[in-house]
Design a protein around this motif. Structure first.
Motif, PDB file in Angstrom:
ATOM      1  N   LEU A 178      -9.372  14.426   3.599  1.00 42.98           N
ATOM      2  CA  LEU A 178      -8.952  15.805   3.439  1.00 42.98           C
ATOM      3  C   LEU A 178      -9.008  16.441   4.811  1.00 42.98           C
ATOM      4  N   GLN A 179      -7.907  17.062   5.214  1.00 48.08           N
ATOM      5  CA  GLN A 179      -7.850  17.721   6.522  1.00 48.08           C
ATOM      6  C   GLN A 179      -7.469  19.181   6.332  1.00 48.08           C
ATOM      7  N   ARG A 180      -8.072  20.041   7.156  1.00 45.59           N
ATOM      8  CA  ARG A 180      -7.778  21.473   7.111  1.00 45.59           C
ATOM      9  C   ARG A 180      -6.828  21.821   8.249  1.00 45.59           C
ATOM     10  N   CYS A 181      -5.852  22.646   7.948  1.00 48.39           N
ATOM     11  CA  CYS A 181      -4.867  23.078   8.935  1.00 48.39           C
ATOM     12  C   CYS A 181      -5.511  24.011   9.961  1.00 48.39           C
ATOM     13  N   ILE A 182      -5.220  23.804  11.213  1.00 48.21           N
ATOM     14  CA  ILE A 182      -5.750  24.642  12.287  1.00 48.21           C
ATOM     15  C   ILE A 182      -5.060  26.009  12.294  1.00 48.21           C
TER      16      ILE A 182
ATOM     17  N   MET B 161       0.839  -1.175   0.000  1.00 50.61           N
ATOM     18  CA  MET B 161       0.000   0.000   0.000  1.00 50.61           C
ATOM     19  C   MET B 161       0.889   1.245   0.000  1.00 50.61           C
ATOM     20  N   ILE B 162       0.491   2.260  -0.750  1.00 49.09           N
ATOM     21  CA  ILE B 162       1.209   3.510  -0.869  1.00 49.09           C
ATOM     22  C   ILE B 162       0.322   4.639  -0.347  1.00 49.09           C
ATOM     23  N   THR B 163       0.921   5.563   0.384  1.00 43.81           N
ATOM     24  CA  THR B 163       0.208   6.733   0.869  1.00 43.81           C
ATOM     25  C   THR B 163       0.679   7.952   0.091  1.00 43.81           C
ATOM     26  N   GLU B 164      -0.259   8.591  -0.566  1.00 46.17           N
ATOM     27  CA  GLU B 164       0.005   9.866  -1.248  1.00 46.17           C
ATOM     28  C   GLU B 164      -0.342  10.975  -0.272  1.00 46.17           C
ATOM     29  N   VAL B 165       0.552  11.948  -0.138  1.00 47.64           N
ATOM     30  CA  VAL B 165       0.319  13.100   0.717  1.00 47.64           C
ATOM     31  C   VAL B 165       0.504  14.349  -0.128  1.00 47.64           C
ATOM     32  N   ALA B 166      -0.537  15.169  -0.203  1.00 48.04           N
ATOM     33  CA  ALA B 166      -0.488  16.413  -0.966  1.00 48.04           C
ATOM     34  C   ALA B 166      -0.796  17.578  -0.047  1.00 48.04           C
ATOM     35  N   ILE B 167       0.076  18.559  -0.037  1.00 43.97           N
ATOM     36  CA  ILE B 167      -0.157  19.778   0.718  1.00 43.97           C
ATOM     37  C   ILE B 167      -0.816  20.766  -0.238  1.00 43.97           C
ATOM     38  N   LEU B 168      -2.029  21.186   0.116  1.00 45.93           N
ATOM     39  CA  LEU B 168      -2.833  22.027  -0.749  1.00 45.93           C
ATOM     40  C   LEU B 168      -2.970  23.422  -0.148  1.00 45.93           C
ATOM     41  N   ASP B 169      -2.303  24.387  -0.730  1.00 47.26           N
ATOM     42  CA  ASP B 169      -2.444  25.778  -0.309  1.00 47.26           C
ATOM     43  C   ASP B 169      -3.469  26.440  -1.216  1.00 47.26           C
TER      44      ASP B 169
ATOM     45  N   VAL C  95       3.340  16.985  -3.861  1.00 49.98           N
ATOM     46  CA  VAL C  95       2.777  15.643  -3.711  1.00 49.98           C
ATOM     47  C   VAL C  95       3.931  14.665  -3.517  1.00 49.98           C
ATOM     48  N   GLU C  96       3.854  13.873  -2.460  1.00 44.21           N
ATOM     49  CA  GLU C  96       4.864  12.857  -2.182  1.00 44.21           C
ATOM     50  C   GLU C  96       4.171  11.541  -1.877  1.00 44.21           C
ATOM     51  N   HIS C  97       4.929  10.462  -2.035  1.00 43.32           N
ATOM     52  CA  HIS C  97       4.404   9.112  -1.803  1.00 43.32           C
ATOM     53  C   HIS C  97       5.236   8.432  -0.713  1.00 43.32           C
ATOM     54  N   TYR C  98       4.542   7.699   0.132  1.00 48.96           N
ATOM     55  CA  TYR C  98       5.180   7.043   1.271  1.00 48.96           C
ATOM     56  C   TYR C  98       4.783   5.575   1.316  1.00 48.96           C
ATOM     57  N   GLU C  99       5.718   4.782   1.833  1.00 49.86           N
ATOM     58  CA  GLU C  99       5.402   3.378   2.089  1.00 49.86           C
ATOM     59  C   GLU C  99       5.656   3.103   3.556  1.00 49.86           C
ATOM     60  N   GLN C 100       4.888   2.191   4.090  1.00 53.30           N
ATOM     61  CA  GLN C 100       4.961   1.893   5.519  1.00 53.30           C
ATOM     62  C   GLN C 100       6.269   1.227   5.862  1.00 53.30           C
ATOM     63  N   VAL C 101       6.868   1.700   6.940  1.00 56.99           N
ATOM     64  CA  VAL C 101       8.120   1.129   7.448  1.00 56.99           C
ATOM     65  C   VAL C 101       7.879   0.386   8.740  1.00 56.99           C
TER      66      VAL C 101
ATOM     67  N   ARG D  16      -4.853  26.191   4.224  1.00 55.56           N
ATOM     68  CA  ARG D  16      -3.990  25.043   3.895  1.00 55.56           C
ATOM     69  C   ARG D  16      -4.712  23.753   4.270  1.00 55.56           C
ATOM     70  N   TYR D  17      -4.624  22.804   3.360  1.00 55.19           N
ATOM     71  CA  TYR D  17      -5.220  21.488   3.553  1.00 55.19           C
ATOM     72  C   TYR D  17      -4.157  20.437   3.285  1.00 55.19           C
ATOM     73  N   ILE D  18      -4.427  19.245   3.780  1.00 53.78           N
ATOM     74  CA  ILE D  18      -3.605  18.095   3.435  1.00 53.78           C
ATOM     75  C   ILE D  18      -4.552  17.011   2.921  1.00 53.78           C
ATOM     76  N   LEU D  19      -4.197  16.459   1.783  1.00 51.13           N
ATOM     77  CA  LEU D  19      -4.950  15.358   1.192  1.00 51.13           C
ATOM     78  C   LEU D  19      -4.113  14.102   1.346  1.00 51.13           C
ATOM     79  N   ILE D  20      -4.699  13.090   1.949  1.00 51.41           N
ATOM     80  CA  ILE D  20      -4.025  11.810   2.159  1.00 51.41           C
ATOM     81  C   ILE D  20      -4.838  10.755   1.418  1.00 51.41           C
TER      82      ILE D  20
END
Length: 99
Positions: free
Chosen positions: A40-44, A1-9, A89-95, A49-53
């Motif tokens: 989708l999460q909104r920055c406090i 499984m791959i996790t995509e993380v995008a920081i959305l300004d 946009v970056e991609h992560y794999e579980q460690v 700014r949002y983060i899409l996972i």
């Protein structure tokens, strides 16, 4: 499984329009082969700014399948005009997984 993380300004004057547009666009991404789930999460501290996972079965499901699809063109029309600068946009794999 791959996790995509995008920081959305999102452009501050368009924040009120962004969430309804994303609500519509999320049906596009969730219909793609290899898609697992998203949030989708909104920055406090910074309300524009949002983060899409997004969880994908494989990296290629995102980079080739989704980004290479005609549905991605619709996604771009719905969302890309909201961003400044364009998302990182970056991609992560579980460690490690807590047992």
């Amino acid at each position: 499984m791959i996790t995509e993380v995008a920081i959305l300004d999102v452009k501050p004057d368009l924040v009120g329009e962004f969430e309804p547009a994303f609500k519509k666009a999320q049906s596009i991404i969730s219909s793609m082969d290899g898609y697992i789930e998203h949030q989708l999460q909104r920055c406090i501290e910074n309300s524009s700014r949002y983060i899409l996972i997004v969880q994908w079965q494989t990296l290629e499901a995102h980079t080739e399948g989704f980004r290479g699809s005609k549905q991605y063109q619709e996604w771009k029309v719905l969302l890309h005009h909201f961003y400044d600068p364009f998302p990182t946009v970056e991609h992560y794999e579980q460690v490690y997984l807590k047992e």
